[in-house]
Design a protein around this motif. Structure first.
Motif, PDB file in Angstrom:
ATOM      1  N   ASP A 200       0.800  -1.217   0.000  1.00  7.91           N
ATOM      2  CA  ASP A 200       0.000   0.000   0.000  1.00  7.91           C
ATOM      3  C   ASP A 200       0.836   1.272   0.000  1.00  7.91           C
ATOM      4  OD1 ASP A 200      -1.959  -1.886   0.174  1.00  7.91           O
ATOM      5  OD2 ASP A 200      -2.728  -1.277   2.131  1.00  7.91           O
ATOM      6  N   ASP A 201       1.925   1.304   0.771  1.00  9.56           N
ATOM      7  CA  ASP A 201       2.747   2.511   0.835  1.00  9.56           C
ATOM      8  C   ASP A 201       3.359   2.836  -0.531  1.00  9.56           C
ATOM      9  OD1 ASP A 201       2.174   2.808   3.493  1.00  9.56           O
ATOM     10  OD2 ASP A 201       4.000   1.817   4.198  1.00  9.56           O
ATOM     11  N   GLU A 202       3.822   1.805  -1.237  1.00  3.89           N
ATOM     12  CA  GLU A 202       4.353   2.018  -2.585  1.00  3.89           C
ATOM     13  C   GLU A 202       3.275   2.552  -3.512  1.00  3.89           C
ATOM     14  OE1 GLU A 202       7.009  -1.085  -4.293  1.00  3.89           O
ATOM     15  OE2 GLU A 202       6.600  -2.140  -2.420  1.00  3.89           O
ATOM     16  N   ALA A 203       2.077   2.009  -3.379  1.00  3.17           N
ATOM     17  CA  ALA A 203       0.971   2.442  -4.235  1.00  3.17           C
ATOM     18  C   ALA A 203       0.644   3.908  -4.003  1.00  3.17           C
ATOM     19  CB  ALA A 203      -0.259   1.580  -3.972  1.00  3.17           C
ATOM     20  N   ARG A 204       0.614   4.324  -2.731  1.00  2.00           N
ATOM     21  CA  ARG A 204       0.310   5.723  -2.431  1.00  2.00           C
ATOM     22  C   ARG A 204       1.356   6.654  -3.044  1.00  2.00           C
ATOM     23  NH1 ARG A 204      -1.077   5.782   2.881  1.00  2.00           N
ATOM     24  NH2 ARG A 204      -3.069   6.910   2.884  1.00  2.00           N
ATOM     25  N   LYS A 205       2.622   6.279  -2.936  1.00  2.00           N
ATOM     26  CA  LYS A 205       3.693   7.111  -3.494  1.00  2.00           C
ATOM     27  C   LYS A 205       3.537   7.254  -5.006  1.00  2.00           C
ATOM     28  CE  LYS A 205       7.115   6.019   0.090  1.00  2.00           C
ATOM     29  NZ  LYS A 205       8.397   5.323   0.388  1.00  2.00           N
ATOM     30  N   ILE A 206       3.144   6.169  -5.669  1.00  4.04           N
ATOM     31  CA  ILE A 206       3.000   6.221  -7.128  1.00  4.04           C
ATOM     32  C   ILE A 206       1.802   7.076  -7.524  1.00  4.04           C
ATOM     33  CG2 ILE A 206       2.445   4.814  -9.161  1.00  4.04           C
ATOM     34  CD1 ILE A 206       4.251   2.648  -7.987  1.00  4.04           C
ATOM     35  N   VAL A 207       0.715   6.993  -6.763  1.00  2.80           N
ATOM     36  CA  VAL A 207      -0.448   7.853  -7.048  1.00  2.80           C
ATOM     37  C   VAL A 207      -0.048   9.314  -6.935  1.00  2.80           C
ATOM     38  CG1 VAL A 207      -2.727   8.563  -6.252  1.00  2.80           C
ATOM     39  CG2 VAL A 207      -2.162   6.136  -6.380  1.00  2.80           C
ATOM     40  N   TYR A 208       0.713   9.652  -5.883  1.00  5.34           N
ATOM     41  CA  TYR A 208       1.196  11.027  -5.728  1.00  5.34           C
ATOM     42  C   TYR A 208       2.118  11.410  -6.885  1.00  5.34           C
ATOM     43  CZ  TYR A 208      -0.650  12.002  -1.062  1.00  5.34           C
ATOM     44  OH  TYR A 208      -1.476  12.274  -0.002  1.00  5.34           O
ATOM     45  N   LEU A 209       2.956  10.475  -7.308  1.00  8.41           N
ATOM     46  CA  LEU A 209       3.867  10.734  -8.422  1.00  8.41           C
ATOM     47  C   LEU A 209       3.092  10.998  -9.707  1.00  8.41           C
ATOM     48  CD1 LEU A 209       6.818  10.729  -9.546  1.00  8.41           C
ATOM     49  CD2 LEU A 209       6.514   8.275  -9.968  1.00  8.41           C
ATOM     50  N   LEU A 210       2.054  10.201  -9.951  1.00 14.08           N
ATOM     51  CA  LEU A 210       1.254  10.360 -11.160  1.00 14.08           C
ATOM     52  C   LEU A 210       0.484  11.669 -11.157  1.00 14.08           C
ATOM     53  CD1 LEU A 210      -0.090   6.707 -11.570  1.00 14.08           C
ATOM     54  CD2 LEU A 210       1.738   7.802 -12.877  1.00 14.08           C
ATOM     55  N   HIS A 211       0.134  12.151  -9.955  1.00 11.78           N
ATOM     56  CA  HIS A 211      -0.564  13.431  -9.847  1.00 11.78           C
ATOM     57  C   HIS A 211       0.401  14.615  -9.874  1.00 11.78           C
ATOM     58  CE1 HIS A 211      -4.930  12.807  -8.966  1.00 11.78           C
ATOM     59  NE2 HIS A 211      -4.509  11.562  -8.812  1.00 11.78           N
ATOM     60  N   ASP A 212       1.713  14.337  -9.716  1.00 11.68           N
ATOM     61  CA  ASP A 212       2.725  15.379  -9.714  1.00 11.68           C
ATOM     62  C   ASP A 212       2.377  16.472  -8.702  1.00 11.68           C
ATOM     63  OD1 ASP A 212       5.050  16.706 -10.507  1.00 11.68           O
ATOM     64  OD2 ASP A 212       3.993  17.864 -12.028  1.00 11.68           O
ATOM     65  N   THR A 213       2.205  16.081  -7.437  1.00 15.73           N
ATOM     66  CA  THR A 213       1.716  16.999  -6.406  1.00 15.73           C
ATOM     67  C   THR A 213       2.704  18.121  -6.090  1.00 15.73           C
ATOM     68  OG1 THR A 213       2.593  15.512  -4.712  1.00 15.73           O
ATOM     69  CG2 THR A 213       0.291  15.229  -5.352  1.00 15.73           C
ATOM     70  N   LYS A 214       3.999  17.854  -6.018  1.00 16.19           N
ATOM     71  CA  LYS A 214       5.041  18.855  -5.762  1.00 16.19           C
ATOM     72  C   LYS A 214       4.732  19.722  -4.543  1.00 16.19           C
ATOM     73  CE  LYS A 214       6.794  19.310 -10.486  1.00 16.19           C
ATOM     74  NZ  LYS A 214       7.026  20.217 -11.630  1.00 16.19           N
ATOM     75  N   GLY A 215       4.193  19.103  -3.496  1.00 20.40           N
ATOM     76  CA  GLY A 215       3.934  19.833  -2.265  1.00 20.40           C
ATOM     77  C   GLY A 215       2.679  20.673  -2.271  1.00 20.40           C
ATOM     78  N   SER A 216       1.904  20.666  -3.380  1.00 19.75           N
ATOM     79  CA  SER A 216       0.673  21.457  -3.446  1.00 19.75           C
ATOM     80  C   SER A 216      -0.415  20.794  -2.604  1.00 19.75           C
ATOM     81  CB  SER A 216       0.201  21.574  -4.895  1.00 19.75           C
ATOM     82  OG  SER A 216      -1.119  22.049  -4.954  1.00 19.75           O
TER      83      SER A 216
END
Length: 496
Positions: A200-216
């Motif tokens: 699950d932790d890896e999955a969450r990181k990838i979702v954030y990566l795909l969204h390109d959050t950049k701290g927003s």
């Protein structure tokens, strides 16, 4: 960078689709080369066997890929397919007898079966709902590019006066296969598969990566909401799944999903497009174009498909949806194949005929074949890959997509075996078969196919009316994160 990164991932994985298009397209040129015919044979039955054994290998590759995807994930399965492709392509390029060539075709077909099932599956699971049609549609775009490159490589290689004329184009497949094998290692895993196997932790990181959050904060909250919806639905499905093939028809909703997914793949074969793709030079010859002119026309023909697909996936599929383009395509094919049949019936051109082809009839026939390609590239081509992979829940998506792709290759194998015989023996009457097929396609799509555009993969339950309440199942099983937990989860996700 979010959309660009998603697009890069989908485009790179679609090198597997490029291999599919190139191998399928190059054989159409190779079959007409004099050195190939001299070493093997130009009999229709042998030509059909060379094409159909490839398709048969694809069937078994797609069948195995469902299990491999569930066990090792989408990324590792793509690497597996690329490795097998290297083996099969090398055998084809180095073949000195028909047995080695056919074994190479089977092995390469097995690899393409794995990739043709896994690439759209992977792209489906990394794509945001609003552009899923575009990203999964890149599968068809790269298939078209593969055909395009194959047609022009074939046209150029015909001028080589040795066995290199056919060995070189078959061997060039090693380059994209090697690139895919190495490059896919650097792309992310499917987050949905990671959740399914409790990473699950890896999955969450990838979702954030795909969204390109950049701290927003806004983007992080959107990413967390998507992750929670994904997590809750998949965990609920895990509680009720059994991993059996019979799951695909266990409920009324699953039967509908399976019929839609398999149906769109079978109907894609019924359009008749692969008859042009595999045996295009034979069709051009039937319209009076001989030798190099037939291969040149095949090369020009290959140009229009990728352009039409690109326009369609960029501007249409995620706005108009899936159902209307399929209906438009089927109706158009009824007309185009009817006209081609009429042209050939009234203006027959044979190898022993001394009568030149009628220019007007020739132009009409060529125009209809080109129109068929354009419409296919903006309907069944991309939509079949999108729809077949997006309708299933995570618990059956791998096996369901596998079965649907197997249906595609089963009918592909049958049609590729009988087509050269039909084109040779009954001429224009063979095209009437596809007039009937496409009329049936139109009626079934109009009556039974739903619209799925804009839905997340987890929202497909609403479209198909699943009887299982996944949220309730999760709450009764392990509990879930509530709507009020999103901001807390975002804060946790920020922690190192």
């Amino acid at each position: 960078m979010g959309i660009l990164f998603n697009t890069f991932i989908a485009a790179f994985s679609s090198i597997g689709a490029f291999l599919f298009g190139y191998d399928s397209g190059i054989i159409a040129s190779v079959l007409t080369m004099s050195h190939f015919e001299a070493r093997f044979s130009k009999r229709p039955s042998i030509q059909g066997a060379v094409v159909s054994t490839f398709s048969g290998g694809c069937f078994f590759g797609a069948a195995v890929a469902g299990w491999v995807n569930d066990r090792y994930g989408r990324k590792r399965t793509i690497q597996f397919g690329a490795t097998i492709a290297l083996w099969g392509c090398a055998m084809q390029a180095g073949a000195h007898n028909i047995a080695t060539l056919i074994i190479g075709r089977i092995v390469a077909g097995f690899a393409i079966g794995v990739l043709s099932m896994t690439v759209p599956l992977y792209n489906t699971e990394i794509a945001p709902p609003k552009i899923r049609g575009f990203l999964v549609g890149l599968t068809q775009e790269c298939i078209g590019l593969g055909f395009l490159v194959a047609n022009w490589v074939g046209y150029g290689c015909q001028f080589i006066n040795s066995d290199t004329s056919w060995r070189l184009p078959l061997g060039l497949q090693l380059l994209p296969a090697g690139l895919l094998l190495i490059g896919i290692q650097f792309l992310p895993y499917s987050p949905r598969w990671l959740i399914e196997v409790d990473r699950d932790d890896e999955a969450r990181k990838i979702v954030y990566l795909l969204h390109d959050t950049k701290g927003s904060p806004e983007l992080e909250e959107a990413a967390e909401r998507e992750y929670i919806e994904m997590h809750d639905t998949i965990k609920a499905e895990v509680l009720v799944r059994s991993r059996k093939l019979s799951d695909l028809w266990a409920t009324r909703a699953m039967i509908k999903r399976t019929l839609i997914s398999c149906g769109v793949q079978i109907f894609t074969q019924f359009t008749g497009i692969n008859i042009i793709s595999y045996f295009g030079p034979l069709m051009w010859q039937s319209l009076g174009l001989q030798g190099g002119k037939a291969l040149l026309m095949q090369g020009i023909y290959g140009l229009v498909g990728p352009v039409a697909t690109l326009v369609f996936i960029l501007f249409i599929v995620d706005r108009v949806g899936r159902r209307k383009p399929l209906m438009f395509g089927a109706a158009t094919f009824v007309a185009t194949f009817s006209i081609v049949a009429a042209v050939l019936a009234t203006n027959p051109v044979t190898s022993v005929s001394t009568k030149p082809a009628d220019p007007g009839a020739q132009i009409a026939g060529i125009a209809m074949i080109f129109l068929t390609n354009i419409v296919f590239s903006a309907s069944f081509g991309p939509v079949s890959w999108v729809l077949a992979s997006e309708v299933f829940p995570t618990s059956t998506r791998s096996i369901g997509t596998s079965v649907a792709t197997c249906c595609n290759w089963a009918f592909n194998t049958m049609l590729s075996q009988v087509s050269p015989i039909g084109l040779t023996n009954i001429g224009y009457k063979f095209y009437l078969v596809f007039v009937c097929f496409n009329f049936v396609n139109l009626i079934i799509i109009a009556l039974f196919f739903p619209e799925t555009k804009g839905k997340t993969l987890e929202e497909m339950a609403e479209v198909f009316g699943d009887s299982v309440n996944t949220q309730r199942a999760l709450n009764e099983g392990k509990g879930s994160e509530s709507e009020n937990d999103v901001k807390d989860s975002v804060s946790i996700a920020r922690m190192p």
